[in-house]
Write an enzyme that holds these catalytic residues in place. Structure first.
Site, PDB file in Angstrom:
ATOM      1  N   ASN A   1      -6.502   0.847  -2.750  1.00  0.00           N
ATOM      2  CA  ASN A   1      -7.310   1.524  -1.721  1.00  0.00           C
ATOM      3  C   ASN A   1      -6.731   2.888  -1.368  1.00  0.00           C
ATOM      4  O   ASN A   1      -6.418   3.192  -0.226  1.00  0.00           O
ATOM      5  CB  ASN A   1      -7.495   0.654  -0.479  1.00  0.00           C
TER       6      ASN A   1
ATOM      7  N   HIS B   1       1.033   3.274   8.504  1.00  0.00           N
ATOM      8  CA  HIS B   1       0.173   4.183   9.264  1.00  0.00           C
ATOM      9  C   HIS B   1       1.084   5.016  10.148  1.00  0.00           C
ATOM     10  O   HIS B   1       2.111   4.531  10.616  1.00  0.00           O
ATOM     11  CB  HIS B   1      -0.808   3.418  10.153  1.00  0.00           C
TER      12      HIS B   1
ATOM     13  N   HIS C   1       0.871  -1.179   0.000  1.00  0.00           N
ATOM     14  CA  HIS C   1       0.000   0.000   0.000  1.00  0.00           C
ATOM     15  C   HIS C   1       0.900   1.220   0.000  1.00  0.00           C
ATOM     16  O   HIS C   1       1.594   1.469   0.976  1.00  0.00           O
ATOM     17  CB  HIS C   1      -0.909  -0.006   1.228  1.00  0.00           C
TER      18      HIS C   1
ATOM     19  N   ASP D   1       2.091  -7.086   2.244  1.00  0.00           N
ATOM     20  CA  ASP D   1       0.928  -6.290   2.677  1.00  0.00           C
ATOM     21  C   ASP D   1       1.417  -5.056   3.444  1.00  0.00           C
ATOM     22  O   ASP D   1       0.829  -4.657   4.454  1.00  0.00           O
ATOM     23  CB  ASP D   1      -0.036  -7.124   3.533  1.00  0.00           C
TER      24      ASP D   1
ATOM     25  N   ASP E   1      -8.751  -4.950  -2.245  1.00  0.00           N
ATOM     26  CA  ASP E   1      -8.050  -5.241  -0.985  1.00  0.00           C
ATOM     27  C   ASP E   1      -8.277  -4.183   0.094  1.00  0.00           C
ATOM     28  O   ASP E   1      -8.331  -2.996  -0.182  1.00  0.00           O
ATOM     29  CB  ASP E   1      -6.550  -5.383  -1.223  1.00  0.00           C
TER      30      ASP E   1
END
Lengths: 304, 427
Positions: free
Chosen positions: B95, B313, B63, B309, B155
């Protein structure tokens, strides 16, 4: 002897000696509660903040009384009056309050582990007053205190916790504390409200009160939350009462009287019939009184 | 740039080579391969004795957060993390905000990838299966393929509707591109935030049952049996039972593949005990039995791919109550070390198999051309020191985020450099 941790986050992992120390210390505070003047000086000059992010009357008042009777300065804070609604994080809220030079924090919060989290971000002693479905250690302690007072010892005592075990911090703290002290603990409730693999905590699982009643000395009856029905975990309060509600008629089949406990607040005639709650074998009000003594003991042992 | 890579062990599943060889690299191309090559002094000599030369690694599940969540990661910082971790390519999940559900966003991501980190890391977008990842209408898949999408996934969320999944499998089958499923039956997971089981029971935490993953994998396999032309890839598989279904479907001849992440084959739900939010990811850390099953799947080839994955954050986003924290951890800078330590050094798989799972297999699944390590071919290589011991230090990460449960962990082996698109990064 002292407690190993400077916080009380849960009863899991505490030793028999530590639990005994708290319960023994509570005995002397329990005596103070019967005196005309109930105030003693150990926490004079200390400031305790009660952070309640979930509504609670009983636990908050009990903590406040315990704190004041130890002569601490007390500030209480609840969600309605908090800045949480303004989007402040728990960490910021706690650190801001700590910046005002406080010594101890009592926290009640809906998230499991929130007391652990707080203990990592502030320097004050942290006391868990209930973190989601995880632990409510002072409730566990006051239940143990009440049982020890009545039965003399917890060793071999047969206690069944009845109701929604999955979401219950009271159940967990009781299981951790009582099993450590040598009691025989079981749980009874609908399969949908019994968490998976709970047997591995050393408890026996029942689904029928008639099976458990002949086998126990104590029933600790948990409050059933109506919202669990809405999320499909049991069909109706009517059915719950009929099959899992503790009633005089059901306990009358026990070979000897069963002691009735409840952490409150009670849904009368739902999980527990009113006549039992108010009956001669109920220790529910003793639990409440002992709660103050046990909390005084915890505050004293951590704060001095 | 001229490089003389000396004495490295070339592990190349494409050609089947596994031997010590020298490589001469000139201007991003492999000029010569052979034993004990000599080169003039204009070549920078790199001593690779005891080290490994492999085709460039690709992480098919990251991501990058751009566009929309640049405070967590950007394409630039994500590529820097990839390069540091030993990757010459990444596939970024859609996403973002806006989601990668049309040509313009896919093109933006790809072009941005080319413009950062000296082009060291190829960025391949994964297109959304449905518009806005909302699960209701198919995204313009053909257009996305044209814009460079190499797979489709919603996803972060599953493709929940069986009808939409059926149509997605049918439509994508025209392009030979896999649907990558985040396998989760959401009605079973609700507000869960860790594996449902003994540890969640102990901690009083809302659980995510393993059957939620299993059920979705089974449903999709049944759909795939009905649409056997389609290709289906299970993202971050985490449970023994789901893996079993994949194994059987593969035996049946269906085009099912799956990937495992380093955290799922390294940690169990016991790690949640201290309420560290860097142990919160979806799917959650599972049990020791699941970890053992994943290792067996990696060994027997059912799990063809290791992917991270990588889910950045910020510290503030993660430094909250466990139930409030977002799911996900970063992985690009620890995956090679964890795989070498937990799988190769532990003799679960060979180094050769590891290179397959980090390079050849994912490229095959995504229909990317194989990396040829041959004279005249562009140099797309990852260099690995398989034995160096090091300690994970979050402060040294190139990613914008630091959310990893592996801080302070001792690892054996790491990537020491990459070559791609004429650029070189050696540590």
């Amino acid at each position: 002897m002292k407690l190993k941790s400077r916080h009380l986050l849960g009863l899991e992992g505490m030793t028999k000696e530590e639990l005994r120390l708290i319960l023994d210390t509570a005995v002397s505070f329990r005596e103070i509660l019967d005196r005309p003047i109930k105030k003693v000086p150990p926490l004079q000059g200390k400031t305790v903040v009660n952070l309640f992010f979930e509504s609670s009357t009983r636990t908050r008042i009990s903590f406040e009384l315990a704190e004041r009777r130890l002569s601490a300065d007390v500030v209480s804070f609840s969600t309605a009056a908090s800045s949480v609604s303004k989007g402040e994080t728990l960490k910021d809220t706690a650190r801001n309050i700590e910046a005002m030079k406080i010594d101890m924090v009592v926290i009640r919060h809906a998230a499991p582990g929130s007391a652990h989290f707080l203990s990592r971000v502030v320097d004050a002693n942290v006391i868990n007053a209930g973190d989601g479905g995880h632990e409510h250690p002072t409730q566990g302690l006051l239940d143990m205190y009440t049982l020890r007072e009545k039965f003399g010892s917890l060793e071999g005592l047969r206690v069944c916790i009845v109701g929604d075990i999955t979401h219950s911090r009271v159940a967990r703290s009781n299981i951790y504390g009582l099993t450590t002290m040598g009691a025989k603990v079981s749980v009874c409730g609908p399969e949908t409200l019994i968490p998976r693999e709970i047997e591995r905590l050393g408890v026996k699982v029942y689904h029928h009160l008639e099976d458990v009643i002949p086998e126990v000395d104590v029933l600790n009856v948990l409050r059933i939350q109506l919202e669990r029905q809405k999320s499909g975990l049991f069909p109706s309060l009517r059915e719950y009462h009929r099959f899992f509600g503790v009633t005089k008629e059901k306990v009358s089949r026990a070979p000897k009287p069963i002691t009735i406990m409840h952490p409150g607040p009670i849904n009368r005639d739902v999980e527990l019939s009113a006549d039992l709650a108010d009956g001669e074998h109920s220790v529910i009000l003793q639990q409440v009184t002992n709660g103050v003594a046990v909390r005084m003991a915890v505050l004293y042992l951590l704060g001095t | 740039m001229k490089l003389h890579l000396k004495g490295g062990r070339l592990v190349d599943p494409v050609s089947g080579k596994d031997e010590s060889l020298d490589l001469l690299i000139r201007d991003g191309r492999i000029e010569m391969i052979g034993r004990n090559l000599s080169a003039d002094s204009s070549f920078r000599s790199v001593d690779l004795r005891g080290k490994v030369i492999a085709p460039g690694f690709i992480d098919m599940h990251v991501h990058l957060r751009e566009p929309g969540f640049e405070h967590k990661e950007t394409i630039e910082t994500g590529c820097a993390a990839a390069a540091a971790g030993g990757f010459t390519a990444v596939c970024c999940m859609p996403n973002t905000n806006p989601a990668i559900d049309d040509e313009s966003v896919a093109t933006y991501v790809r072009e941005k990838g080319k413009s950062v980190c000296d082009g060291l890391v190829d960025v391949y977008p994964i297109g959304a299966v449905t518009k806005g990842r909302a699960g209701a209408e198919l995204a313009p898949m053909a257009e996305l393929v044209q814009a460079g999408a190499v797979g489709f996934s919603d996803d972060g969320s599953p493709v929940a509707s069986a009808e939409i999944m059926r149509r997605a499998l049918e439509y994508s089958s025209m392009y030979g591109i896999p649907i990558i499923q985040h396998a989760e039956e959401s009605t079973l997971t609700q507000d869960g935030c860790m594996n449902e089981g003994f540890v969640a029971t102990r901690l009083g935490m809302p659980g995510i049952p393993s059957v939620a993953e299993e059920l979705m994998v089974v449903r999709d396999i049944i759909l795939l049996r009905y649409i056997p032309k389609a290709r289906y890839h299970v993202a971050h598989i985490s449970t023994a039972n789901a893996l079993d279904h994949v194994r059987r479907a593969r035996k049946e001849g269906l085009d099912v593949t799956c990937e495992a992440t380093p955290h799922h084959f390294t940690l169990t739900d016991e790690a949640v005990s201290g309420f560290d939010t860097n142990t919160k990811m979806n799917p959650p850390l599972r049990t020791a039995d699941d970890v053992a099953a994943l290792k067996e799947g990696l060994r027997d080839g059912t799990i063809e791919v290791i992917a991270t994955d990588h889910a950045p954050h910020t510290i503030d986003e993660k430094d909250v109550e466990y139930t409030q924290a977002p799911f996900g951890i970063v992985g690009l800078e620890t995956v090679v070390g964890l795989s070498l330590t937990e799988l190769v050094d532990a003799k679960i798989i060979t180094l050769y198999q590891l290179v397959e799972k980090l390079s050849t297999n994912p490229r095959k699944i995504l229909s990317l051309p194989p990396i040829k390590i041959a004279e005249g071919e562009p140099a797309n290589l990852t260099l690995v020191d398989p034995v160096v011991e090091w300690t994970v230090d979050l402060a040294a990460f190139h990613s914008k985020s630091r959310n990893s449960p592996f801080h302070g962990r001792r690892l054996k082996g790491r990537a020491i450099g990459i070559l791609n698109n004429g650029s070189v990064r050696l540590s």
